[in-house]
Scaffold this active site. Sequence first.
Site, mmCIF file in Angstrom:
data_model
loop_
_atom_site.group_PDB
_atom_site.id
_atom_site.type_symbol
_atom_site.label_atom_id
_atom_site.label_comp_id
_atom_site.label_asym_id
_atom_site.label_seq_id
_atom_site.Cartn_x
_atom_site.Cartn_y
_atom_site.Cartn_z
ATOM 1 N N LYS A 13 0.824 -1.219 0.000
ATOM 2 C CA LYS A 13 0.000 0.000 0.000
ATOM 3 C C LYS A 13 0.859 1.270 0.000
ATOM 4 C CE LYS A 13 -2.106 -0.784 3.930
ATOM 5 N NZ LYS A 13 -1.641 -2.123 4.339
ATOM 6 N N ARG A 88 -9.888 1.495 8.947
ATOM 7 C CA ARG A 88 -9.582 0.088 9.157
ATOM 8 C C ARG A 88 -10.672 -0.609 9.947
ATOM 9 N NH1 ARG A 88 -3.353 0.863 9.094
ATOM 10 N NH2 ARG A 88 -2.536 -1.246 8.922
ATOM 11 N N ARG A 127 11.304 -6.973 5.091
ATOM 12 C CA ARG A 127 11.288 -5.555 5.446
ATOM 13 C C ARG A 127 11.853 -5.353 6.857
ATOM 14 N NH1 ARG A 127 5.609 -2.462 5.400
ATOM 15 N NH2 ARG A 127 5.396 -3.267 7.504
ATOM 16 N N ARG A 133 11.406 -2.254 11.546
ATOM 17 C CA ARG A 133 10.200 -1.811 12.252
ATOM 18 C C ARG A 133 9.919 -2.716 13.449
ATOM 19 N NH1 ARG A 133 5.109 -0.293 8.445
ATOM 20 N NH2 ARG A 133 4.055 -1.395 10.122
ATOM 21 N N ARG A 144 -1.052 -9.120 13.072
ATOM 22 C CA ARG A 144 -1.557 -8.025 12.229
ATOM 23 C C ARG A 144 -2.408 -8.565 11.074
ATOM 24 N NH1 ARG A 144 3.858 -5.687 10.894
ATOM 25 N NH2 ARG A 144 2.807 -4.351 9.404
HETATM 26 P P1 AMP Z 1 0.694 0.449 8.964
HETATM 27 O O1 AMP Z 1 1.964 1.186 8.777
HETATM 28 O O2 AMP Z 1 -0.438 1.002 8.121
HETATM 29 O O3 AMP Z 1 0.843 -1.022 8.814
HETATM 30 O O4 AMP Z 1 0.243 0.691 10.489
HETATM 31 C C1 AMP Z 1 1.057 0.296 11.554
HETATM 32 C C2 AMP Z 1 0.252 0.197 12.834
HETATM 33 O O5 AMP Z 1 -0.292 1.470 13.162
HETATM 34 C C3 AMP Z 1 -0.940 -0.745 12.789
HETATM 35 O O6 AMP Z 1 -0.581 -2.098 13.014
HETATM 36 C C4 AMP Z 1 -1.795 -0.177 13.913
HETATM 37 O O7 AMP Z 1 -1.286 -0.535 15.192
HETATM 38 C C5 AMP Z 1 -1.585 1.320 13.745
HETATM 39 N N1 AMP Z 1 -2.589 1.875 12.814
HETATM 40 C C6 AMP Z 1 -2.366 2.415 11.594
HETATM 41 N N2 AMP Z 1 -3.511 2.829 11.036
HETATM 42 C C7 AMP Z 1 -4.499 2.544 11.922
HETATM 43 C C8 AMP Z 1 -5.900 2.707 11.922
HETATM 44 N N3 AMP Z 1 -6.544 3.244 10.858
HETATM 45 N N4 AMP Z 1 -6.600 2.288 13.008
HETATM 46 C C9 AMP Z 1 -5.963 1.765 14.070
HETATM 47 N N5 AMP Z 1 -4.658 1.554 14.134
HETATM 48 C C10 AMP Z 1 -3.903 1.941 13.066
#
Ligand code: AMP
Length: 191
Positions: A13, A88, A127, A133, A144
């Site tokens: 994404k 989400r 990654r 990360r 996740r």
């Molecule tokens: P990402 O980089 O999009 O994979 O997001 C990393 C982490 O940030 C996720 O695993 C969640 O813990 C948190 N996170 C990101 N976006 C959201 C969202 N829309 N709602 C809740 N938690 C989020």
Amino acid sequence: MRLIIMGPPGAGKGTQAVFIAEHFKIPAISTGDIFRANVTRGTELGVEAQKYMNAGEYVPDEITNLMVRNRIDEPDAERGFLLDGYPRTLAQVEELDGMIAFTGHRLDGVVVLTADRDEIVGRLLQRAQTEGRADDTEDVIRRRQEVFAEQTAPLVEVYRGRGLLVEVDGMGAVEEVTRRIFAALDALPES
Ligand code: AMP
């Protein structure tokens, strides 16, 4: 142009969001990136969010919604935006509907990247080595994926029902996936 990009963790994404945002001259807004920036700066929001992120769980809706509301109120998002990683949950969908309706605009499309589960777990583990990360350990990666399947996958049907869905195979070379996304976006009805 108001767009969303969705897909399981590791589907690409963030990579594709950059190309789409550049093309439409809109900011790509990644909730994950905003959370990570806050963690790095040690803000109150970052300290709170980190507990959930490190466990592979979602940050509570109230915190996330407020953060997005503030971000899309900024001047650079006036002409539109691409949301990467938001909404989400169903509660976030409702909240976003309200935010967009309030400004008198509408959502133009929702790009969903589909991906093979085993392959994306492999990508995320890779990654982990390059980006380091904190949430890219194998257990957290699996959690996740589960949280995505439980809480976010159902959103696809909501947007399909609204005729906004643009489903794209996210597997293959980056440029190939980008080409598929633009072809699919072109096919969206205008109205
Ligand atoms: P990402 O980089 O999009 O994979 O997001 C990393 C982490 O940030 C996720 O695993 C969640 O813990 C948190 N996170 C990101 N976006 C959201 C969202 N829309 N709602 C809740 N938690 C989020």
